[in-house]
Design a protein around this motif. Structure first.
Motif, PDB file in Angstrom:
ATOM      1  N   TRP A 119      30.634  80.030  58.599  1.00 49.75           N
ATOM      2  CA  TRP A 119      31.585  80.735  59.233  1.00 49.75           C
ATOM      3  C   TRP A 119      31.332  80.422  60.909  1.00 49.75           C
ATOM      4  N   ALA A 120      30.043  80.607  61.245  1.00 49.26           N
ATOM      5  CA  ALA A 120      29.721  80.661  62.623  1.00 49.26           C
ATOM      6  C   ALA A 120      29.792  79.182  63.353  1.00 49.26           C
ATOM      7  N   SER A 121      29.393  77.950  62.403  1.00 47.63           N
ATOM      8  CA  SER A 121      29.999  76.662  62.698  1.00 47.63           C
ATOM      9  C   SER A 121      31.252  76.239  62.992  1.00 47.63           C
ATOM     10  N   PHE A 122      32.223  77.033  62.087  1.00 55.45           N
ATOM     11  CA  PHE A 122      33.516  76.641  62.218  1.00 55.45           C
ATOM     12  C   PHE A 122      34.057  77.186  63.447  1.00 55.45           C
ATOM     13  N   GLN A 123      33.445  78.296  63.740  1.00 56.99           N
ATOM     14  CA  GLN A 123      34.018  79.032  65.088  1.00 56.99           C
ATOM     15  C   GLN A 123      33.586  78.065  66.397  1.00 56.99           C
ATOM     16  N   MET A 124      32.256  77.419  66.324  1.00 57.52           N
ATOM     17  CA  MET A 124      31.965  76.525  67.103  1.00 57.52           C
ATOM     18  C   MET A 124      32.905  75.182  67.301  1.00 57.52           C
ATOM     19  N   VAL A 125      33.082  74.718  65.991  1.00 57.26           N
ATOM     20  CA  VAL A 125      33.993  73.524  65.902  1.00 57.26           C
ATOM     21  C   VAL A 125      35.333  73.819  66.638  1.00 57.26           C
ATOM     22  N   GLU A 126      35.862  74.839  66.083  1.00 58.21           N
ATOM     23  CA  GLU A 126      37.321  75.447  66.716  1.00 58.21           C
ATOM     24  C   GLU A 126      37.170  75.393  68.186  1.00 58.21           C
ATOM     25  N   ASP A 127      36.074  75.883  68.958  1.00 56.55           N
ATOM     26  CA  ASP A 127      36.130  75.957  70.260  1.00 56.55           C
ATOM     27  C   ASP A 127      35.788  74.747  70.803  1.00 56.55           C
ATOM     28  N   SER A 128      35.451  73.932  70.100  1.00 59.26           N
ATOM     29  CA  SER A 128      35.068  72.344  70.904  1.00 59.26           C
ATOM     30  C   SER A 128      36.044  71.537  70.521  1.00 59.26           C
ATOM     31  N   TRP A 129      36.868  71.737  69.486  1.00 62.30           N
ATOM     32  CA  TRP A 129      37.877  70.645  69.172  1.00 62.30           C
ATOM     33  C   TRP A 129      39.353  70.804  69.608  1.00 62.30           C
ATOM     34  N   LEU A 130      39.419  72.478  69.765  1.00 62.23           N
ATOM     35  CA  LEU A 130      40.905  72.839  70.386  1.00 62.23           C
ATOM     36  C   LEU A 130      40.792  73.540  71.959  1.00 62.23           C
ATOM     37  N   GLU A 139      35.898  68.658  72.994  1.00 60.91           N
ATOM     38  CA  GLU A 139      34.841  68.894  74.100  1.00 60.91           C
ATOM     39  C   GLU A 139      34.218  67.616  74.229  1.00 60.91           C
ATOM     40  N   THR A 140      33.820  67.497  75.616  1.00 60.23           N
ATOM     41  CA  THR A 140      33.045  66.166  76.176  1.00 60.23           C
ATOM     42  C   THR A 140      31.816  66.678  76.803  1.00 60.23           C
ATOM     43  N   SER A 141      30.960  65.489  77.136  1.00 59.78           N
ATOM     44  CA  SER A 141      29.663  65.831  77.732  1.00 59.78           C
ATOM     45  C   SER A 141      29.695  66.185  79.063  1.00 59.78           C
ATOM     46  N   GLY A 142      30.810  65.547  80.053  1.00 55.98           N
ATOM     47  CA  GLY A 142      30.800  65.878  81.463  1.00 55.98           C
ATOM     48  C   GLY A 142      30.048  64.905  82.291  1.00 55.98           C
ATOM     49  N   SER A 143      29.638  63.890  81.432  1.00 53.55           N
ATOM     50  CA  SER A 143      28.723  63.069  82.235  1.00 53.55           C
ATOM     51  C   SER A 143      29.887  61.514  83.000  1.00 53.55           C
ATOM     52  N   ALA A 144      29.300  60.795  83.376  1.00 53.45           N
ATOM     53  CA  ALA A 144      30.129  59.681  84.013  1.00 53.45           C
ATOM     54  C   ALA A 144      30.832  59.106  82.758  1.00 53.45           C
ATOM     55  N   TRP A 145      30.175  58.730  81.866  1.00 50.75           N
ATOM     56  CA  TRP A 145      30.919  58.174  80.574  1.00 50.75           C
ATOM     57  C   TRP A 145      31.726  59.114  79.888  1.00 50.75           C
ATOM     58  N   ASN A 146      31.335  60.046  79.548  1.00 50.32           N
ATOM     59  CA  ASN A 146      32.143  61.629  79.121  1.00 50.32           C
ATOM     60  C   ASN A 146      32.676  61.197  77.673  1.00 50.32           C
ATOM     61  N   PRO A 147      31.866  61.077  76.677  1.00 51.75           N
ATOM     62  CA  PRO A 147      32.373  60.861  75.529  1.00 51.75           C
ATOM     63  C   PRO A 147      32.301  62.241  74.728  1.00 51.75           C
ATOM     64  N   ALA A 148      33.026  62.221  73.580  1.00 51.38           N
ATOM     65  CA  ALA A 148      33.261  63.325  72.784  1.00 51.38           C
ATOM     66  C   ALA A 148      32.304  63.707  71.788  1.00 51.38           C
ATOM     67  N   PHE A 149      30.858  63.489  72.260  1.00 47.76           N
ATOM     68  CA  PHE A 149      29.718  63.659  71.397  1.00 47.76           C
ATOM     69  C   PHE A 149      29.492  65.221  70.939  1.00 47.76           C
ATOM     70  N   PRO A 150      29.683  65.993  71.995  1.00 51.95           N
ATOM     71  CA  PRO A 150      29.431  67.366  71.631  1.00 51.95           C
ATOM     72  C   PRO A 150      30.322  68.116  70.755  1.00 51.95           C
ATOM     73  N   ALA A 151      31.588  67.694  70.722  1.00 50.06           N
ATOM     74  CA  ALA A 151      32.484  68.068  69.603  1.00 50.06           C
ATOM     75  C   ALA A 151      32.216  67.369  68.279  1.00 50.06           C
ATOM     76  N   LEU A 152      31.680  66.082  68.138  1.00 53.00           N
ATOM     77  CA  LEU A 152      31.383  65.405  67.273  1.00 53.00           C
ATOM     78  C   LEU A 152      30.169  66.035  66.542  1.00 53.00           C
ATOM     79  N   VAL A 153      29.293  66.242  67.250  1.00 55.43           N
ATOM     80  CA  VAL A 153      27.875  66.804  66.711  1.00 55.43           C
ATOM     81  C   VAL A 153      28.146  68.119  66.036  1.00 55.43           C
TER      82      VAL A 153
END
Length: 185
Positions: A119-130, A139-153
């Motif tokens: 339940w908690a991780s679903f909320q986390m995924v929902e916030d980072s994917w939508l 959600e992206t890392s905010g770095s110069a490269w800016n990959p979507a790794f935070p959302a994927l993790v």
């Protein structure tokens, strides 16, 4: 294939107990090769940074992403090979019947715990994917490269916890069946 056939030199209690555990074990062995890849790209970064004065913008985040995902998967792998943490001081001195009841208790608590984590991780995924408006926006890392790794993790965390829930459920069924057989013997 029977569990004892996978690695005959390993204690049978540390063998995968069912088909899901065998898949997790095999996939984990394959995924462990990503550690070699992570070492390789880290070595590449060191060479680029110190020999050519040309650091990369992608190695650190990629290595962190791979390591994080593998770490999360490690929980499921440990469960599949029966190497999870337990209080062996107590577990090793009790009878087989008591161990079965301790395992039963462990699996029930595991189901409750993973249910809450799902339940908690679903909320986390929902916030980072939508986005707040419900649009697809990783959600992206905010770095110069800016990959979507935070959302994927976060997605990996959610999927792995769902996998662990299934493991706890299957192990609970196996433990109940083991108790029934043990009582009938």
């Amino acid at each position: 294939m029977k569990p004892e056939m996978i690695h005959p030199e390993i204690d049978p209690s540390e063998q995968p107990r069912n088909d899901l555990d065998r898949v997790i074990h095999g996939l984990g062995n394959l995924l462990s090769l990503l550690f070699i890849f992570t070492v390789g790209i880290s070595f590449y970064e060191v060479l680029m940074r110190y020999l050519f004065d040309s650091p990369t913008i992608w190695v650190h985040e990629t290595a962190s992403f791979i390591g994080g995902c593998l770490f999360v998967y490690g929980g499921s792998y440990a469960m599949a090979t029966n190497k999870h943490v337990r209080v062996v001081l107590i577990y090793d001195i009790v009878s087989d019947t008591t161990r079965r009841y301790l395992n039963l208790f462990h699996h029930i608590l595991g189901l409750i715990f993973t249910s809450l984590l799902i339940w908690a991780s679903f909320q986390m995924v929902e916030d980072s994917w939508l986005s707040p408006l419900g649009d697809w926006s990783l959600e992206t890392s905010g770095s110069a490269w800016n990959p979507a790794f935070p959302a994927l993790v976060k997605g990996t965390i959610f999927l792995t916890i769902c996998l662990m829930f299934a493991q706890f459920f299957l192990h609970l069924i196996q433990e109940i069946n083991g108790l029934r057989k043990h009582k009938n013997v």
